[in-house]
Design an enzyme around this catalytic site. Sequence first.
Site, mmCIF file in Angstrom:
data_model
loop_
_atom_site.group_PDB
_atom_site.id
_atom_site.type_symbol
_atom_site.label_atom_id
_atom_site.label_comp_id
_atom_site.label_asym_id
_atom_site.label_seq_id
_atom_site.Cartn_x
_atom_site.Cartn_y
_atom_site.Cartn_z
ATOM 1 N N CYS A 107 0.702 -1.212 0.163
ATOM 2 C CA CYS A 107 -0.028 -0.174 -0.019
ATOM 3 C C CYS A 107 0.995 1.243 0.163
ATOM 4 C CB CYS A 107 -1.047 0.158 1.420
ATOM 5 S SG CYS A 107 -0.179 0.083 2.817
ATOM 6 N N HIS A 160 -2.692 0.838 7.088
ATOM 7 C CA HIS A 160 -3.088 0.865 5.805
ATOM 8 C C HIS A 160 -3.036 2.346 5.346
ATOM 9 C CE1 HIS A 160 -4.066 -0.893 1.917
ATOM 10 N NE2 HIS A 160 -5.251 -0.474 1.924
ATOM 11 N N HIS A 172 -5.879 1.870 -3.662
ATOM 12 C CA HIS A 172 -5.116 1.261 -2.660
ATOM 13 C C HIS A 172 -4.530 -0.161 -3.114
ATOM 14 C CE1 HIS A 172 -8.021 -1.302 -0.495
ATOM 15 N NE2 HIS A 172 -8.848 -0.761 -1.253
#
Length: 201
Positions: A107, A160, A172
């Site tokens: 990510c 994240h 993402h």
Amino acid sequence: MKNSILYCLAAAAMVLSFFFEQAPAASGNLVVASSQQASLLSGLVPAFEGDNSRTLSSSDSVAYDKVAERLGIETNYTENQSLLATVASWLGTPYRYGSSSKKGTDCSGFVTRVFQEVYGLTLQRSSRSMFGTVKRVDKDEMQTGDLVFFRRGPGQPIYHVGIYLKDNKFAHAACNGGVMVSSLRQAYYSRNFYAAGRVDR
């Protein structure tokens, strides 16, 4: 005397008719000149991304529409087209922890590469360190290009990060699908959303 008056009237009529015949042509030339000037100025003045005064060409709007469709969003043609196109070009890239290429990315690798390509900025490599460098923004004030951060409950570390697009959609690199577009309204992301941040660019 009568003849001289008639001559004067005839001369005046000729002058007036000449004047009125030339006026439309002169007016037409004025329009052409001003449109040429506008065209020249539009070529000299740079068109910036997100400039609402810019008139999009049909090819620009087609490009916007294609990218927006690929990302699953509706565009109003004011978003940064380079950002949207770059994000779209990464869609489908597989997830690979610690990597940041189109062969595989995690990510934060995805976010850092997009920001490098679009803005020429080098971001921190981890989502936690990225969060420390952004300006916090309220969820209802997020703009295209802001970062969205997630954690698994109060007191837990950020794990994240993604790039906000619009209409609650963000891009993402997910562990279970690679680079994709998801919605902040999905139960998982709604539950784990922590904050949004804006990079100074």
